[in-house]
Design an enzyme around this catalytic site. Structure first.
Site, short mmCIF file in Angstrom:
data_model
loop_
_atom_site.label_atom_id
_atom_site.label_comp_id
_atom_site.label_asym_id
_atom_site.label_seq_id
_atom_site.Cartn_x
_atom_site.Cartn_y
_atom_site.Cartn_z
N CYS A 173 -29.69 17.06 -16.45
CA CYS A 173 -29.74 17.62 -15.09
C CYS A 173 -30.78 16.91 -14.24
CB CYS A 173 -30.04 19.12 -15.16
SG CYS A 173 -28.67 20.06 -15.88
N GLU B 90 -27.98 23.91 -12.87
CA GLU B 90 -28.19 22.97 -11.76
C GLU B 90 -26.90 22.27 -11.38
OE1 GLU B 90 -31.86 22.58 -14.53
OE2 GLU B 90 -29.73 23.07 -14.73
N CYS C 141 -33.18 19.76 -17.84
CA CYS C 141 -33.15 18.94 -19.06
C CYS C 141 -33.21 17.47 -18.69
CB CYS C 141 -31.91 19.27 -19.88
SG CYS C 141 -30.36 18.86 -19.09
N HIS D 15 -24.60 23.00 -16.92
CA HIS D 15 -25.83 23.78 -16.81
C HIS D 15 -25.93 24.34 -15.39
CE1 HIS D 15 -28.01 21.50 -20.31
NE2 HIS D 15 -26.91 22.13 -20.69
#
Length: 152
Positions: free
Chosen positions: A87, A52, A78, A50
């Protein structure tokens, strides 16, 4: 304002990957150190990192200590393990000084849990930076979880 400038860049990163993230939202993230962007990331196809995680990897590869940075992300991190680890847990582990989030994630498995986890670790969290622009950018994701819709 710097928050808006940095979030605008994160939004642009998310917009660049629109249509290439599968069933994940098109999220962008920037990491800021000393008033300048030192790393960027955007959500990859399903099963890949993702935004991040991408940005944190890039910052660490450049030798930037995340604990001295601010993190700007277009959607709440998330907070559950799906195809990738959460994350929010990665952010808590790396401990940036501050996390700015444009929008709370309406996904039923997140919906404030990522924010609570990060704040609970004592990290400053600001929510709502360029929220209207982020809502437009992420409208397809937000609409998926609109009240009254099937969000399974």
């Amino acid at each position: 304002m710097d928050d808006e400038r940095f979030m605008r860049r994160a939004l642009a990163l998310g917009d660049k990957v629109r249509g290439r993230t599968g069933d994940n939202p098109a999220v962008g993230c920037v990491i800021v150190h000393g008033g300048r962007i030192v790393a960027e990331g955007a959500t990859q196809p399903p099963g890949e990192p993702h935004a991040e995680a991408m940005a944190i990897q890039a910052a660490e590869a450049a030798g930037v200590p995340i604990s001295e940075c601010g993190l700007y992300v277009t959607l709440e991190p998330c907070a559950f393990h799906g195809r990738t680890p959460p994350c929010s847990a990665l952010i808590v582990e790396k401990r940036p000084q501050r996390v700015a989030i444009a929008l709370r994630d309406p996904h039923p498995r997140v919906d404030g849990a990522g924010i609570r986890e990060i704040r609970g670790a004592g990290i400053e969290v600001v929510v709502g930076v360029l929220a209207e622009e982020a809502a437009r950018s992420l409208a397809d994701w937000i609409d998926r979880f609109a009240p009254g819709e099937d969000s399974a």
